[in-house]
Design a protein around this motif. Structure first.
Motif: not given
Length: 264
Positions: A154-157, A181-183, A206-209, A213-217
């Motif tokens: 729950g952090v990378i977001n 991870l979990a996110d 609000a910062g979640a992808s 797009l998250y998987l692209e990164d």
């Protein structure tokens, strides 16, 4: 840093975001958090899949401050003797859980930016093979290929620079290492109007992808996706967060990714 969040970084003031994150998670660490947008504690951990017998072995104060969004250890499959890094370790529950898996022949390090979380986790630390560092997840203070596994919950977001985070993960993982991870991700892209709200960003919305797009990164960092699963037991708690979550399809996932043996 390069903008790779797919939300313009100017949508949220980085200093304001840091202050809001530290303020919010200071309250979580001290047990004084009020009007949180998200659940915390043992009941949350059990709902997400943490075994009761595992939680019984961990410091109760760390468990009470747990604010994760999933149970990623089923994917991580940590082994005795492994070196593990936890991104955004909070009050240390996942670090202490990882330490039970890797044993005294392994090593677990947690990094975080909230002083109160770090102080609490250090106070609760009992094992020599566990340690905590003040560090940003976009600039990890470790040598290349230092870890067998990286975990995060729950952090990378929370980072406006997710591609940079994944690149750092790839750098510190050994070849053949893995990220579990979990996110929070979304079905629809967050608008700039929502992204500028630092309190919702600090609450993991609000910062979640958007998922693709998250998987692209993730892929841009050279990490190969191996498993992706939803965590339907996770729910935001406040009405405002629930409404925003529904609007964008924000939800929790767990994933496993690997660094290839021959890293590209």
């Amino acid at each position: 840093m390069t903008n790779t969040t797919h939300i313009a970084p100017e949508a949220v003031d980085p200093d304001q975001l840091d202050r809001r994150i530290i303020e919010m998670y200071r309250g979580v660490a001290n047990g004084t958090g009020r009007d949180l947008h998200f659940p915390t504690g043992r009941a949350l951990a059990e709902a997400l899949g943490y075994p009761s017998d595992l939680l019984d072995r961990l410091p109760a104060e760390a468990v009470s401050s747990f604010a994760g969004v999933g149970y990623h250890f089923a994917l991580a499959r940590l082994q005795p003797g492994e070196r593990v890094l936890d991104l955004g370790s909070g009050s240390g529950m996942d670090v202490f859980a990882a330490a039970t898996h890797v044993g005294p022949s392994g090593r677990v390090i947690g990094v975080d930016i909230t002083p109160e979380q770090l102080a609490k986790s250090e106070r609760l630390r009992r094992a020599d093979h566990v340690s905590f560092r003040h560090a940003r997840i976009e600039a990890l203070p470790f040598e290349d290929e230092s870890f067998d596994a990286v975990i995060s919950n729950g952090v990378i977001n929370l980072s406006p620079y997710k591609r940079t985070v994944f690149a750092e993960v790839a750098r510190v993982l050994r070849q053949g290492g893995r990220l579990a991870l979990a996110d929070i991700v979304t079905e629809r892209q967050i608008t700039a109007r929502t992204a500028c709200q630092a309190d919702l960003w600090a609450a993991c919305i609000a910062g979640a992808s958007q998922t693709d797009l998250y998987l692209e990164d993730l892929a841009a960092a050279g990490l190969d996706l191996r498993a992706l699963r939803d965590n339907p037991a996770y729910r935001f708690t406040s009405e405002r967060a629930q409404n925003t979550s529904h609007k964008y399809g924000a939800h929790s996932v767990s994933l496993l990714a690997g660094k290839p043996e021959v890293f590209r």
